[in-house]
Design a protein around this motif. Structure first.
Motif, PDB file in Angstrom:
ATOM      1  N   GLY A  33       0.815  -1.208   0.000  1.00 19.47           N
ATOM      2  CA  GLY A  33       0.000   0.000   0.000  1.00 19.47           C
ATOM      3  C   GLY A  33       0.847   1.255   0.000  1.00 19.47           C
ATOM      4  N   GLY A  34       0.449   2.245   0.840  1.00 18.52           N
ATOM      5  CA  GLY A  34       1.160   3.513   0.869  1.00 18.52           C
ATOM      6  C   GLY A  34       2.616   3.378   1.249  1.00 18.52           C
ATOM      7  N   LEU A  35       2.908   2.511   2.177  1.00 18.49           N
ATOM      8  CA  LEU A  35       4.297   2.286   2.575  1.00 18.49           C
ATOM      9  C   LEU A  35       5.013   1.370   1.587  1.00 18.49           C
ATOM     10  CD1 LEU A  35       3.783   1.763   6.403  1.00 18.49           C
ATOM     11  CD2 LEU A  35       4.861   3.740   5.314  1.00 18.49           C
ATOM     12  N   GLY A  36       4.479   0.168   1.421  1.00 20.62           N
ATOM     13  CA  GLY A  36       5.179  -0.841   0.638  1.00 20.62           C
ATOM     14  C   GLY A  36       5.433  -0.468  -0.803  1.00 20.62           C
ATOM     15  N   SER A  37       4.444   0.152  -1.466  1.00 18.65           N
ATOM     16  CA  SER A  37       4.641   0.512  -2.877  1.00 18.65           C
ATOM     17  C   SER A  37       5.721   1.577  -3.019  1.00 18.65           C
ATOM     18  CB  SER A  37       3.325   0.980  -3.504  1.00 18.65           C
ATOM     19  OG  SER A  37       2.862   2.181  -2.919  1.00 18.65           O
ATOM     20  N   ASN A  38       5.788   2.494  -2.058  1.00 16.99           N
ATOM     21  CA  ASN A  38       6.816   3.541  -2.109  1.00 16.99           C
ATOM     22  C   ASN A  38       8.195   3.013  -1.732  1.00 16.99           C
ATOM     23  OD1 ASN A  38       5.583   6.265  -2.814  1.00 16.99           O
ATOM     24  ND2 ASN A  38       4.146   5.531  -1.277  1.00 16.99           N
ATOM     25  N   ILE A  39       8.258   2.103  -0.764  1.00 10.76           N
ATOM     26  CA  ILE A  39       9.536   1.467  -0.440  1.00 10.76           C
ATOM     27  C   ILE A  39      10.078   0.762  -1.674  1.00 10.76           C
ATOM     28  CG2 ILE A  39      10.645  -0.362   0.904  1.00 10.76           C
ATOM     29  CD1 ILE A  39       8.511   0.206   3.101  1.00 10.76           C
ATOM     30  N   ALA A  40       9.226   0.033  -2.352  1.00  8.83           N
ATOM     31  CA  ALA A  40       9.653  -0.722  -3.536  1.00  8.83           C
ATOM     32  C   ALA A  40      10.178   0.201  -4.626  1.00  8.83           C
ATOM     33  CB  ALA A  40       8.481  -1.560  -4.055  1.00  8.83           C
ATOM     34  N   TRP A  41       9.501   1.317  -4.859  1.00 10.29           N
ATOM     35  CA  TRP A  41       9.964   2.268  -5.879  1.00 10.29           C
ATOM     36  C   TRP A  41      11.351   2.787  -5.524  1.00 10.29           C
ATOM     37  CZ3 TRP A  41       7.212   5.753  -9.637  1.00 10.29           C
ATOM     38  CH2 TRP A  41       6.120   5.109 -10.223  1.00 10.29           C
ATOM     39  N   MET A  42      11.570   3.113  -4.248  1.00 11.61           N
ATOM     40  CA  MET A  42      12.872   3.655  -3.842  1.00 11.61           C
ATOM     41  C   MET A  42      13.982   2.614  -3.972  1.00 11.61           C
ATOM     42  SD  MET A  42      11.906   6.072  -0.600  1.00 11.61           S
ATOM     43  CE  MET A  42      10.148   6.210  -0.362  1.00 11.61           C
ATOM     44  N   LEU A  43      13.709   1.396  -3.529  1.00 11.47           N
ATOM     45  CA  LEU A  43      14.723   0.350  -3.618  1.00 11.47           C
ATOM     46  C   LEU A  43      15.012  -0.023  -5.071  1.00 11.47           C
ATOM     47  CD1 LEU A  43      13.744  -1.974  -0.629  1.00 11.47           C
ATOM     48  CD2 LEU A  43      15.577  -0.267  -0.731  1.00 11.47           C
ATOM     49  N   ALA A  44      14.004   0.042  -5.918  1.00  9.50           N
ATOM     50  CA  ALA A  44      14.216  -0.251  -7.341  1.00  9.50           C
ATOM     51  C   ALA A  44      15.174   0.746  -7.974  1.00  9.50           C
ATOM     52  CB  ALA A  44      12.880  -0.225  -8.087  1.00  9.50           C
ATOM     53  N   ARG A  45      15.191   1.964  -7.458  1.00  3.72           N
ATOM     54  CA  ARG A  45      16.056   3.010  -8.009  1.00  3.72           C
ATOM     55  C   ARG A  45      17.462   2.994  -7.410  1.00  3.72           C
ATOM     56  NH1 ARG A  45      12.918   6.598 -10.961  1.00  3.72           N
ATOM     57  NH2 ARG A  45      10.686   6.582 -10.508  1.00  3.72           N
ATOM     58  N   THR A  46      17.699   2.141  -6.419  1.00  7.74           N
ATOM     59  CA  THR A  46      19.016   2.128  -5.770  1.00  7.74           C
ATOM     60  C   THR A  46      19.921   1.019  -6.274  1.00  7.74           C
ATOM     61  OG1 THR A  46      18.303   0.685  -3.975  1.00  7.74           O
ATOM     62  CG2 THR A  46      18.033   3.064  -3.639  1.00  7.74           C
ATOM     63  N   GLY A  47      19.373   0.050  -6.997  1.00  7.26           N
ATOM     64  CA  GLY A  47      20.188  -1.057  -7.479  1.00  7.26           C
ATOM     65  C   GLY A  47      19.946  -2.360  -6.750  1.00  7.26           C
ATOM     66  N   THR A  48      18.926  -2.406  -5.881  1.00  8.95           N
ATOM     67  CA  THR A  48      18.557  -3.657  -5.235  1.00  8.95           C
ATOM     68  C   THR A  48      18.081  -4.634  -6.305  1.00  8.95           C
ATOM     69  OG1 THR A  48      17.858  -2.437  -3.267  1.00  8.95           O
ATOM     70  CG2 THR A  48      17.089  -4.701  -3.489  1.00  8.95           C
ATOM     71  N   PRO A  49      18.696  -5.802  -6.442  1.00  4.92           N
ATOM     72  CA  PRO A  49      18.378  -6.667  -7.579  1.00  4.92           C
ATOM     73  C   PRO A  49      17.129  -7.529  -7.422  1.00  4.92           C
ATOM     74  CG  PRO A  49      20.121  -7.654  -6.298  1.00  4.92           C
ATOM     75  CD  PRO A  49      19.817  -6.332  -5.654  1.00  4.92           C
TER      76      PRO A  49
END
Length: 208
Positions: A33-49
């Motif tokens: 939701g509000g937390l998880g979807s935003n966490i995922a977007w941020m980690l996707a932009r950092t190089g988390t594979p």
């Protein structure tokens, strides 16, 4: 520009030592939701594979004010909708999806092998059950949880606190959505950013 060049440029501002640690990581997110979807977007932009995403819910119109979905995705499973969006940001991601309800009993089944897991569930009882299940597992995977993000209160009250071994809580720990009017994107995103940042700190061996 080739895809290899785009990938190199995308992550050129991520310090080499950070990228090296992230490149071997597997991160779980319970609740999209509000937390998880935003966490995922941020980690996707950092190089988390590798991201392991778990949520049984579907996208609703009321989600769009703070969650990383689009109107045309209303009715879709959040797992599939978020994967669709994340792959547009970072097509090199490996994403594991589980469109199921996470509980105390099954939590370890989804997140076995993860270095860190983010708790991003809506219901207080579900949060407590999930954390209990994860902390009671043999793997002792660090959990980055959230508590208190509702309303329009002072953003400086949001912080990350180590509660016990393997448990970190982000938020102000006061503004529950049932007591404070409104769940708005800025404060939700701030807490999600704290969670994503703590994931990176833990991967780097930093303690709070």
């Amino acid at each position: 520009m080739t895809m290899e060049q785009i990938q190199a440029k995308m992550f050129e501002r991520v310090p080499g030592k950070v990228l090296e640690k992230l490149s071997k990581s597997r991160i779980g997110i319970a609740g999209l939701g509000g937390l998880g979807s935003n966490i995922a977007w941020m980690l996707a932009r950092t190089g988390t594979p590798t991201l392991v995403l778990v949520d049984f819910d579907r996208v609703e119109p009321g989600n769009l004010n703070r969650q990383q979905y689009f109107p045309e995705q209303i009715g879709m499973l959040k797992t599939k909708a978020l994967k669709e969006n994340l792959m547009k940001i970072n097509p090199w991601l490996n994403i594991e999806l589980y469109s199921e309800k996470v509980t105390e009993e099954n939590s370890c089944n989804f997140f076995s092998g993860c270095q860190v897991v983010c708790e991003a569930l809506d219901d207080a009882a579900a949060k407590a059950d999930f954390i209990t299940g994860m902390l009671g597992s043999k793997e002792k995977i660090p959990v980055v949880a959230a508590s208190g993000m509702a309303g329009i209160g002072d953003a400086n009250r949001i912080q990350t606190v180590k509660k016990m071994n393997h448990l970190y809580v982000c938020g102000d720990e006061e503004s529950d959505y049932q007591e404070v009017e409104g769940m708005l994107a800025p404060r939700v995103n701030l807490v999600a950013a704290h969670q994503a940042n703590q994931v990176i700190r833990l991967l780097m061996g930093e303690e709070q």
